[in-house]
Design a protein around this motif. Structure first.
Motif, PDB file in Angstrom:
ATOM      1  N   ASP A 166     -14.482 -11.921  -8.359  1.00 15.37           N
ATOM      2  CA  ASP A 166     -14.574 -13.165  -8.483  1.00 15.37           C
ATOM      3  C   ASP A 166     -14.313 -13.326 -10.202  1.00 15.37           C
ATOM      4  O   ASP A 166     -14.901 -12.692 -10.840  1.00 15.37           O
ATOM      5  N   ILE A 167     -13.347 -13.972 -10.450  1.00 14.95           N
ATOM      6  CA  ILE A 167     -12.713 -13.663 -11.994  1.00 14.95           C
ATOM      7  C   ILE A 167     -12.539 -15.153 -12.488  1.00 14.95           C
ATOM      8  O   ILE A 167     -11.928 -16.017 -12.125  1.00 14.95           O
ATOM      9  N   THR A 168     -13.021 -15.203 -13.759  1.00 16.58           N
ATOM     10  CA  THR A 168     -12.897 -16.561 -14.609  1.00 16.58           C
ATOM     11  C   THR A 168     -12.086 -16.274 -16.092  1.00 16.58           C
ATOM     12  O   THR A 168     -11.688 -15.031 -15.949  1.00 16.58           O
ATOM     13  N   ASN A 169     -11.682 -17.165 -16.574  1.00 14.03           N
ATOM     14  CA  ASN A 169     -10.992 -17.136 -17.917  1.00 14.03           C
ATOM     15  C   ASN A 169     -11.277 -15.951 -18.768  1.00 14.03           C
ATOM     16  O   ASN A 169     -12.531 -15.325 -19.018  1.00 14.03           O
ATOM     17  N   GLY A 170     -10.340 -15.489 -19.412  1.00 12.68           N
ATOM     18  CA  GLY A 170     -10.478 -14.148 -20.005  1.00 12.68           C
ATOM     19  C   GLY A 170      -9.537 -12.917 -19.554  1.00 12.68           C
ATOM     20  O   GLY A 170      -9.005 -13.018 -18.633  1.00 12.68           O
ATOM     21  N   MET A 171      -9.915 -11.924 -20.130  1.00 15.27           N
ATOM     22  CA  MET A 171      -9.157 -10.764 -19.957  1.00 15.27           C
ATOM     23  C   MET A 171      -9.993  -9.888 -18.916  1.00 15.27           C
ATOM     24  O   MET A 171     -11.094  -9.497 -19.046  1.00 15.27           O
ATOM     25  N   PHE A 172      -9.440  -9.567 -17.557  1.00  9.53           N
ATOM     26  CA  PHE A 172      -9.999  -8.722 -16.593  1.00  9.53           C
ATOM     27  C   PHE A 172      -9.525  -7.323 -16.377  1.00  9.53           C
ATOM     28  O   PHE A 172      -8.451  -7.326 -15.929  1.00  9.53           O
ATOM     29  N   GLY A 173     -10.268  -6.679 -16.528  1.00  7.64           N
ATOM     30  CA  GLY A 173      -9.857  -5.029 -16.348  1.00  7.64           C
ATOM     31  C   GLY A 173      -9.933  -4.717 -15.118  1.00  7.64           C
ATOM     32  O   GLY A 173     -11.010  -4.540 -14.405  1.00  7.64           O
ATOM     33  N   LEU A 174      -8.962  -4.221 -14.476  1.00  5.76           N
ATOM     34  CA  LEU A 174      -8.877  -3.556 -13.154  1.00  5.76           C
ATOM     35  C   LEU A 174      -8.669  -2.039 -13.304  1.00  5.76           C
ATOM     36  O   LEU A 174      -7.590  -1.438 -13.489  1.00  5.76           O
ATOM     37  N   LEU A 175      -9.836  -1.254 -13.313  1.00  2.82           N
ATOM     38  CA  LEU A 175      -9.705   0.209 -13.778  1.00  2.82           C
ATOM     39  C   LEU A 175      -9.903   0.987 -12.709  1.00  2.82           C
ATOM     40  O   LEU A 175     -10.828   0.924 -11.665  1.00  2.82           O
ATOM     41  N   GLY A 176      -8.844   1.979 -12.521  1.00  5.75           N
ATOM     42  CA  GLY A 176      -8.833   2.983 -11.531  1.00  5.75           C
ATOM     43  C   GLY A 176      -7.765   4.114 -11.665  1.00  5.75           C
ATOM     44  O   GLY A 176      -6.668   3.756 -12.292  1.00  5.75           O
ATOM     45  N   PRO A 177      -7.879   5.246 -10.923  1.00  2.21           N
ATOM     46  CA  PRO A 177      -7.063   6.147 -11.213  1.00  2.21           C
ATOM     47  C   PRO A 177      -5.672   5.833 -10.371  1.00  2.21           C
ATOM     48  O   PRO A 177      -5.885   4.944  -9.699  1.00  2.21           O
ATOM     49  N   ASN A 178      -4.642   6.617 -10.542  1.00  2.00           N
ATOM     50  CA  ASN A 178      -3.546   6.377  -9.914  1.00  2.00           C
ATOM     51  C   ASN A 178      -3.871   6.646  -8.358  1.00  2.00           C
ATOM     52  O   ASN A 178      -4.589   7.351  -7.793  1.00  2.00           O
ATOM     53  N   GLY A 179      -3.058   5.770  -7.446  1.00  2.00           N
ATOM     54  CA  GLY A 179      -3.207   5.698  -6.264  1.00  2.00           C
ATOM     55  C   GLY A 179      -4.564   4.870  -5.884  1.00  2.00           C
ATOM     56  O   GLY A 179      -4.672   4.719  -4.421  1.00  2.00           O
ATOM     57  N   ALA A 180      -5.384   4.197  -6.730  1.00  2.00           N
ATOM     58  CA  ALA A 180      -6.567   3.622  -6.229  1.00  2.00           C
ATOM     59  C   ALA A 180      -6.352   2.481  -5.458  1.00  2.00           C
ATOM     60  O   ALA A 180      -7.046   1.792  -4.717  1.00  2.00           O
ATOM     61  N   GLY A 181      -5.075   1.605  -5.531  1.00  2.00           N
ATOM     62  CA  GLY A 181      -4.831   0.403  -5.018  1.00  2.00           C
ATOM     63  C   GLY A 181      -4.693  -0.667  -5.815  1.00  2.00           C
ATOM     64  O   GLY A 181      -4.414  -1.737  -5.398  1.00  2.00           O
ATOM     65  N   LYS A 182      -4.318  -0.521  -7.360  1.00  2.00           N
ATOM     66  CA  LYS A 182      -4.458  -1.490  -8.291  1.00  2.00           C
ATOM     67  C   LYS A 182      -3.043  -2.179  -8.122  1.00  2.00           C
ATOM     68  O   LYS A 182      -3.035  -3.464  -7.859  1.00  2.00           O
ATOM     69  N   SER A 183      -1.871  -1.603  -7.906  1.00  2.00           N
ATOM     70  CA  SER A 183      -0.717  -2.320  -7.871  1.00  2.00           C
ATOM     71  C   SER A 183      -0.689  -2.916  -6.528  1.00  2.00           C
ATOM     72  O   SER A 183      -0.228  -4.042  -6.414  1.00  2.00           O
TER      73      SER A 183
END
Ligand code: ADP
Ligand code: ADP
Length: 225
Positions: free
Chosen positions: A26-43
């Motif tokens: 659940d994300i609202t205005n501002g900068m939201f960081g999606l943090l995770g190692p390579n291969g975590a599924g971010k892309s």
């Protein structure tokens, strides 16, 4: 206030890898960081939000519109700076932005011209407006990518590992730019750099093996980070 609501997003590739496993955010205005190692599924998650691949199940609501069912909404409201931009055509920065603006549906020629100029100024590339983008340094390319993402004044911007490969000075410069634009819209920043999330983001989630381990403010994670 913009709101992006991701519910129970599930995606398994044909090779059997589950890239997003029941992800809800659940994300609202501002900068939201999606943090995770390579291969975590971010892309994979970013591409799904950007409408570049469809999930097996789950929903993504942006300001209450289901963007999986209405991809045209994404075209108008979303700016995406992918990790790897690929090859740039042999035209100068101004013309390239102008062409992308046309693809994004900015039909009025004068408005388009004005917006292109404003954006080049915003990302500090006015002095390079007549140069071809493939001649740019990494940092300049990323800033150009931000100008590109901002065309059409989207309310949601996704940037995937934007500072990978940049030197510290260019990384700072890029992060300052993100900070400037991230006040009135949602910016999702995918990164494996804890520092960037701490310095830039008002909200964040930790993702690992396709699963969101936790979501909150960076301060909530101070002991883990
Ligand atoms: P989708 O389910 O979104 O259509 P696919 O499962 O068809 O995606 O994948 C498209 C192709 O890309 C497959 O051949 C896949 O093996 C390949 N591919 C792309 N990136 C990766 C990666 N990081 N790891 C494994 N395979 C990949
Ligand atoms: P991240 O961006 O956090 O590095 P990705 O979303 O790229 O993670 O990858 C998550 C997992 O899905 C990895 O195991 C990766 O190899 C796999 N993967 C990514 N794209 C594809 C694809 N098109 N086909 C098959 N597997 C993929």
């Amino acid at each position: 206030m913009n709101r992006l609501k991701i519910k129970n997003l599930q995606k398994t590739y044909k090779n059997g890898v589950t890239a997003t496993n029941n992800i809800s955010l659940d994300i609202t205005n501002g900068m939201f960081g999606l943090l995770g190692p390579n291969g975590a599924g971010k892309s994979s998650l970013m591409k799904t939000i950007a409408g570049l691949q469809s999930p097996d199940s789950g929903s993504i609501l942006f300001n209450n519109v289901d963007i999986i069912k209405d991809p045209s909404f994404i075209k108008r409201q979303l700016g995406f700076l992918p990790q790897d931009f690929g090859v740039y055509p042999k035209i100068n920065a101004t013309d390239l932005l102008n062409h992308i603006a046309i693809l994004k549906g900015l039909t009025n020629k004068n408005e388009r011209k004005e917006q292109v100029n404003i954006l080049l100024e915003k990302v500090n590339l006015t002095s390079h407006r007549n140069k071809e983008v493939h001649t740019f340094s990494g940092g300049m390319r990323q800033r150009f990518g931000i100008a590109q993402a901002l065309l059409g004044n989207p309310q949601l911007i996704i940037v995937d590992e934007p500072t990978a490969g940049l030197d510290p000075e260019e990384r700072n410069r890029f992060n300052n730019l993100l900070n400037e634009i991230g006040e009135d819209i949602i910016i999702i920043l995918s990164t494996h750099l804890v520092e960037d999330v701490k310095n830039l983001c008002t909200q964040m989630a930790i993702i690992e093996k396709g699963t969101v381990l936790a979501q909150g403010k960076p301060n909530d994670f101070i002991e883990v980070l």
